[in-house]
Design an enzyme around this catalytic site. Structure first.
Site, PDB file in Angstrom:
ATOM      1  N   GLY A  13     -27.985  43.948 -20.505  1.00 55.13           N
ATOM      2  CA  GLY A  13     -27.995  43.780 -18.975  1.00 55.13           C
ATOM      3  C   GLY A  13     -27.239  42.657 -18.805  1.00 55.13           C
ATOM      4  N   SER A  39     -33.207  41.744 -21.899  1.00 55.78           N
ATOM      5  CA  SER A  39     -34.071  40.489 -22.534  1.00 55.78           C
ATOM      6  C   SER A  39     -34.043  39.303 -21.238  1.00 55.78           C
ATOM      7  CB  SER A  39     -33.774  40.227 -23.745  1.00 55.78           C
ATOM      8  OG  SER A  39     -34.287  38.549 -24.040  1.00 55.78           O
ATOM      9  N   LYS A  78      -6.236  38.153  -7.710  1.00 62.64           N
ATOM     10  CA  LYS A  78      -5.400  37.734  -8.751  1.00 62.64           C
ATOM     11  C   LYS A  78      -4.254  38.521  -8.875  1.00 62.64           C
ATOM     12  CE  LYS A  78      -5.381  37.988 -13.755  1.00 62.64           C
ATOM     13  NZ  LYS A  78      -6.120  38.551 -15.057  1.00 62.64           N
ATOM     14  N   PRO A  96       3.159  39.167 -13.500  1.00 64.71           N
ATOM     15  CA  PRO A  96       2.729  39.652 -12.378  1.00 64.71           C
ATOM     16  C   PRO A  96       2.030  41.137 -12.585  1.00 64.71           C
ATOM     17  CG  PRO A  96       5.083  39.728 -12.411  1.00 64.71           C
ATOM     18  CD  PRO A  96       4.506  39.371 -13.636  1.00 64.71           C
ATOM     19  N   LEU A 355     -18.874  43.882 -25.546  1.00 62.77           N
ATOM     20  CA  LEU A 355     -18.635  43.062 -26.712  1.00 62.77           C
ATOM     21  C   LEU A 355     -19.156  43.691 -27.816  1.00 62.77           C
ATOM     22  CD1 LEU A 355     -19.624  39.579 -25.021  1.00 62.77           C
ATOM     23  CD2 LEU A 355     -17.198  40.423 -25.560  1.00 62.77           C
ATOM     24  N   THR A 366      -8.688  41.408 -20.870  1.00 52.25           N
ATOM     25  CA  THR A 366      -8.921  42.722 -21.151  1.00 52.25           C
ATOM     26  C   THR A 366     -10.332  43.068 -21.463  1.00 52.25           C
ATOM     27  OG1 THR A 366      -8.137  42.085 -23.177  1.00 52.25           O
ATOM     28  CG2 THR A 366      -6.631  43.410 -22.007  1.00 52.25           C
ATOM     29  N   ILE A 368     -13.242  43.253 -19.653  1.00 54.59           N
ATOM     30  CA  ILE A 368     -13.673  44.266 -18.829  1.00 54.59           C
ATOM     31  C   ILE A 368     -12.906  45.487 -18.522  1.00 54.59           C
ATOM     32  CG2 ILE A 368     -14.452  44.385 -16.194  1.00 54.59           C
ATOM     33  CD1 ILE A 368     -15.057  41.205 -16.412  1.00 54.59           C
ATOM     34  N   TYR A 459      -2.522  55.048 -24.908  1.00 59.79           N
ATOM     35  CA  TYR A 459      -3.008  54.380 -23.724  1.00 59.79           C
ATOM     36  C   TYR A 459      -3.795  52.828 -24.178  1.00 59.79           C
ATOM     37  CZ  TYR A 459      -5.117  52.716 -19.476  1.00 59.79           C
ATOM     38  OH  TYR A 459      -5.488  52.075 -18.448  1.00 59.79           O
TER      39      TYR A 459
HETATM   40  P1  FAD Z   1     -23.279  39.907 -22.987  1.00 57.76           P
HETATM   41  O1  FAD Z   1     -23.046  39.452 -21.850  1.00 57.76           O
HETATM   42  O2  FAD Z   1     -23.723  39.159 -24.206  1.00 57.76           O
HETATM   43  O3  FAD Z   1     -24.898  40.745 -22.718  1.00 57.76           O
HETATM   44  C1  FAD Z   1     -25.585  41.320 -23.758  1.00 57.76           C
HETATM   45  C2  FAD Z   1     -26.960  41.567 -22.978  1.00 57.76           C
HETATM   46  O4  FAD Z   1     -27.830  42.305 -24.050  1.00 57.76           O
HETATM   47  C3  FAD Z   1     -27.724  40.661 -22.630  1.00 57.76           C
HETATM   48  O5  FAD Z   1     -28.397  41.009 -21.363  1.00 57.76           O
HETATM   49  C4  FAD Z   1     -29.053  40.298 -23.451  1.00 57.76           C
HETATM   50  O6  FAD Z   1     -29.987  39.893 -22.822  1.00 57.76           O
HETATM   51  C5  FAD Z   1     -29.067  41.613 -24.024  1.00 57.76           C
HETATM   52  N1  FAD Z   1     -29.601  41.801 -25.394  1.00 57.76           N
HETATM   53  C6  FAD Z   1     -29.099  41.259 -26.608  1.00 57.76           C
HETATM   54  N2  FAD Z   1     -30.213  41.676 -27.369  1.00 57.76           N
HETATM   55  C7  FAD Z   1     -31.060  42.136 -27.003  1.00 57.76           C
HETATM   56  C8  FAD Z   1     -32.419  42.512 -27.399  1.00 57.76           C
HETATM   57  N3  FAD Z   1     -32.703  42.326 -28.605  1.00 57.76           N
HETATM   58  N4  FAD Z   1     -33.277  43.223 -26.409  1.00 57.76           N
HETATM   59  C9  FAD Z   1     -33.027  43.362 -25.148  1.00 57.76           C
HETATM   60  N5  FAD Z   1     -31.713  42.782 -24.795  1.00 57.76           N
HETATM   61  C10 FAD Z   1     -30.826  42.396 -25.505  1.00 57.76           C
HETATM   62  N6  FAD Z   1     -13.437  39.482 -20.266  1.00 57.76           N
HETATM   63  C11 FAD Z   1     -12.410  39.690 -19.237  1.00 57.76           C
HETATM   64  O7  FAD Z   1     -12.372  40.807 -18.767  1.00 57.76           O
HETATM   65  N7  FAD Z   1     -11.957  38.623 -18.557  1.00 57.76           N
HETATM   66  C12 FAD Z   1     -12.179  37.406 -18.778  1.00 57.76           C
HETATM   67  O8  FAD Z   1     -11.542  36.382 -18.413  1.00 57.76           O
HETATM   68  C13 FAD Z   1     -12.991  37.278 -20.190  1.00 57.76           C
HETATM   69  N8  FAD Z   1     -13.042  36.031 -20.719  1.00 57.76           N
HETATM   70  C14 FAD Z   1     -14.169  35.742 -21.686  1.00 57.76           C
HETATM   71  C15 FAD Z   1     -14.063  34.374 -22.368  1.00 57.76           C
HETATM   72  C16 FAD Z   1     -15.124  34.290 -23.385  1.00 57.76           C
HETATM   73  C17 FAD Z   1     -15.058  33.149 -24.064  1.00 57.76           C
HETATM   74  C18 FAD Z   1     -15.655  35.382 -24.006  1.00 57.76           C
HETATM   75  C19 FAD Z   1     -16.445  35.386 -25.412  1.00 57.76           C
HETATM   76  C20 FAD Z   1     -15.642  36.859 -23.524  1.00 57.76           C
HETATM   77  C21 FAD Z   1     -14.688  36.905 -22.283  1.00 57.76           C
HETATM   78  N9  FAD Z   1     -14.494  38.225 -21.815  1.00 57.76           N
HETATM   79  C22 FAD Z   1     -13.858  38.320 -20.681  1.00 57.76           C
HETATM   80  C23 FAD Z   1     -15.238  39.269 -22.198  1.00 57.76           C
HETATM   81  C24 FAD Z   1     -16.668  39.526 -21.054  1.00 57.76           C
HETATM   82  O9  FAD Z   1     -17.110  38.444 -21.055  1.00 57.76           O
HETATM   83  C25 FAD Z   1     -17.332  40.502 -21.627  1.00 57.76           C
HETATM   84  O10 FAD Z   1     -16.783  41.788 -21.875  1.00 57.76           O
HETATM   85  C26 FAD Z   1     -18.517  40.930 -20.736  1.00 57.76           C
HETATM   86  O11 FAD Z   1     -18.934  39.764 -20.250  1.00 57.76           O
HETATM   87  C27 FAD Z   1     -19.442  41.748 -21.204  1.00 57.76           C
HETATM   88  O12 FAD Z   1     -20.168  41.321 -22.137  1.00 57.76           O
HETATM   89  P2  FAD Z   1     -21.425  42.320 -22.673  1.00 57.76           P
HETATM   90  O13 FAD Z   1     -22.427  42.669 -21.537  1.00 57.76           O
HETATM   91  O14 FAD Z   1     -21.017  43.118 -23.586  1.00 57.76           O
HETATM   92  O15 FAD Z   1     -22.471  41.152 -23.414  1.00 57.76           O
END
Ligand code: FAD
Length: 525
Positions: A13, A39, A78, A96, A355, A366, A368, A459
């Site tokens: 989530g 979680s 932005k 830009p 991720l 990139t 998101i 792309y």
């Molecule tokens: P997460 O946010 O890690 O979410 C994982 C989810 O899985 C959580 O809800 C967790 O509770 C759940 N989960 C994990 N294991 C379990 C389990 N066993 N049971 C139940 N639930 C579980 N992107 C941009 O577009 N622009 C930016 O400026 C940018 N800056 C960033 C900077 C950093 C340092 C990093 C690391 C990333 C950045 N990103 C950026 C990428 C962006 O943060 C992610 O693409 C975005 O937040 C998506 O994360 P996610 O949902 O894949 O993972």
């Protein structure tokens, strides 16, 4: 027997999980049972607050107006990324969200190379946006009109039309957004649950596989067994389903992109005093770079660095010194980044998005964009219960091409820069892996700037003007201007440069500041 997929289970989530749930709940209306498991013990990454200009399509698809969601997510506009200290001269430049004008069939950037004088910075000469950024302008007037006439025309036409998707977008939107990642996830959660998405708050502790290796069900600690037809892995860097349960290998990009850690921080900002910058800043430091993302009410900042060149402690010290007093009493969050992509992001009946699928450092925001691209491709490749192998292969190719394309574009940010004053910056010239395709293009780009025929054709979100901007900004210049331009009268080019200057001055004088515009949006929402 009914072959259509009837149920989807999303695990995770964070931004990826809730963007996927919101989008699919809209795409499938009520014809799909969608469950999301998150979680309460494992936190989301909580960063990821600057976006790419195509994000507007995502909100358009959900049917959301800016006034509905921006104030709830502390969002700002932005229009560019400002690169600071990325070249040896330490001259800043803007990347830009704006294409070049063409003059007599050639980009104004080619004309700039021919006609430039010492004081003419390429970005201010060729684009409107840099001056708007310096003056902290909003891209919209108070009546909602966007400064870019071509985009405004498209917005008007689009009102009663089918919404666009990434693959058929014809214009360059002039802006993206910054937003608070946690507030956005909450907003999308409400949106998705209102449209019937079921939420289970629990930890997934086991993944049950069928004999053919596909996922049968997941086991949640308290809830028990959860089954579905299609599973979407949004569990972040852990790749709980795709990597841990299905054993799909992860391909690291560490040979090309050296940064592998980040320190993130939230710092207060006095908007009334300092205004709100309508751009992300990327400032190069000794062993990486720092992002600054201005939100409505605070800023997000972080140092992305290579642990091969600086320790965690020294990086935090350098970062705090860079931030100065603004960072006093602010907590630093240390993050290890998994840079690269899965060999395949779709395996059997499991698709990884976010991720868990792939990630490159956030230099061009990139992360998101990859999520949005993954969701859109999933909808366009949506299978039935037979999980046709050709569909899966085609999806995986599109995702790999997109992420690899961005990897090469970011590699260029380091390799093409003439900065080489620290061991890290020296290594970006001599020790990193540069793909043969990119090397060949870089050779060509010493003779002419990139155009849409000679950049990577797969792309990956970036057009030739972005490549050109980065090369000019990083001081990777063609040695001469195009010989053909000597044979064409330059009076049209002179007029276009004058028009750009006059229009930028006019817009800077008439557009509201981003601070005033957002206050207005907050008050009227
Ligand atoms: P997460 O946010 O890690 O979410 C994982 C989810 O899985 C959580 O809800 C967790 O509770 C759940 N989960 C994990 N294991 C379990 C389990 N066993 N049971 C139940 N639930 C579980 N992107 C941009 O577009 N622009 C930016 O400026 C940018 N800056 C960033 C900077 C950093 C340092 C990093 C690391 C990333 C950045 N990103 C950026 C990428 C962006 O943060 C992610 O693409 C975005 O937040 C998506 O994360 P996610 O949902 O894949 O993972």
């Amino acid at each position: 027997m009914l072959k259509n997929i009837e149920s989807i289970v999303i695990v995770g989530g964070g931004t990826a999980g809730w963007m996927t749930a919101a989008y699919l709940s809209k795409a499938f209306k009520k014809n799909m049972q969608i469950t999301l498991v998150e979680s309460s013990n494992l936190t989301t990454i909580g960063v990821g607050e600057a976006t790419f200009s195509t994000i507007k399509l995502f909100f358009d698809f959900l049917g959301l107006q800016e006034s509905e969601w921006m104030p709830k997510c502390q969002a700002t506009y932005k229009m560019a990324i400002k690169f600071v200290n990325w070249n040896a001269q330490r001259r800043h430049f803007y990347h830009p969200f704006q294409r070049y004008e063409a003059v007599d069939g050639f980009d104004v950037s080619e004309w700039w190379l021919k006609m430039k004088k010492e004081q003419d910075a390429f970005d201010y000469s060729c684009f409107l946006i840099p001056m708007l950024c310096d003056h902290q302008k909003s891209p919209r007037y108070f009546n909602g009109q966007v400064f870019d006439d071509k985009v405004q025309k498209l917005f008007n036409q689009e009102e009663n039309q089918e919404k666009n998707v990434l693959s058929n977008l014809k214009v360059q939107y002039p802006y993206a957004y910054h937003f608070d990642a946690k507030l956005l996830a909450q907003f999308l959660k409400d949106y998705a649950m209102h449209r019937g998405v079921k939420l289970i708050v629990d930890d997934v502790v086991e993944v049950g596989l069928r004999e053919d290796g596909s996922i049968d069900c997941i086991q949640a600690k308290n809830y028990g067994e959860i089954s579905g037809d299609l599973f979407i892995d949004c569990t972040g860097f852990s790749g709980l389903l795709i990597n841990q349960a299905l054993d799909e290998p992860f391909i690291s990009f560490s040979e090309s992109l050296l940064c592998d850690h980040a320190i993130a921080m939230q710092i207060p900002s006095d908007m009334a005093k300092h205004g709100i910058n309508p751009y992300t800043t990327a400032t190069a430091l000794s062993s990486g770079w720092v992002w600054n993302i201005p939100l409505y009410g605070r800023a997000g900042t972080g140092y992305v660095y290579s642990s091969a060149f600086i320790s965690k402690e020294a990086a935090e010290e350098e970062f705090r010194k860079h931030l100065g007093e603004a960072a006093d009493n602010c907590k630093a969050l240390h993050i290890k980044m998994r840079i690269g992509r899965n060999r395949n992001s779709w395996v059997k009946n499991c698709v990884a998005i976010g991720l868990s699928s792939g990630f490159v450092e956030p230099l061009e925001s990139t992360g998101i964009f990859f999520i949005q691209h993954g969701i859109e491709e999933l909808v366009s490749h949506f299978p039935d219960k037979s999980f046709n192998e050709d569909l899966i292969r085609s999806y995986n190719q599109a995702i790999a091409n997109c992420i690899d394309g961005v990897r090469d574009f970011l590699t260029l940010h380091y390799y093409a820069s003439d900065r080489a004053d620290t061991p890290f910056w020296k290594a970006t010239k001599h020790d990193i892996l540069v793909s043969e395709e990119l090397r060949e293009r870089l050779r060509l780009w010493k003779s002419r700037l990139p155009n849409n025929k000679n950049i990577n054709q797969n792309y990956h979100g970036f057009e030739s003007y972005s490549y050109s901007v980065m090369l000019l900004g990083l001081n990777y210049m063609p040695e001469t201007s195009l010989p053909i331009l000597d044979l064409i009268d330059d009076h049209n080019a002179v007029s276009v440069f004058n028009e750009i200057k006059q229009k930028a001055e006019y817009l800077s004088a008439t557009l509201p500041s981003q601070y005033n515009y957002l206050n207005y949006l907050v008050q009227s929402s």
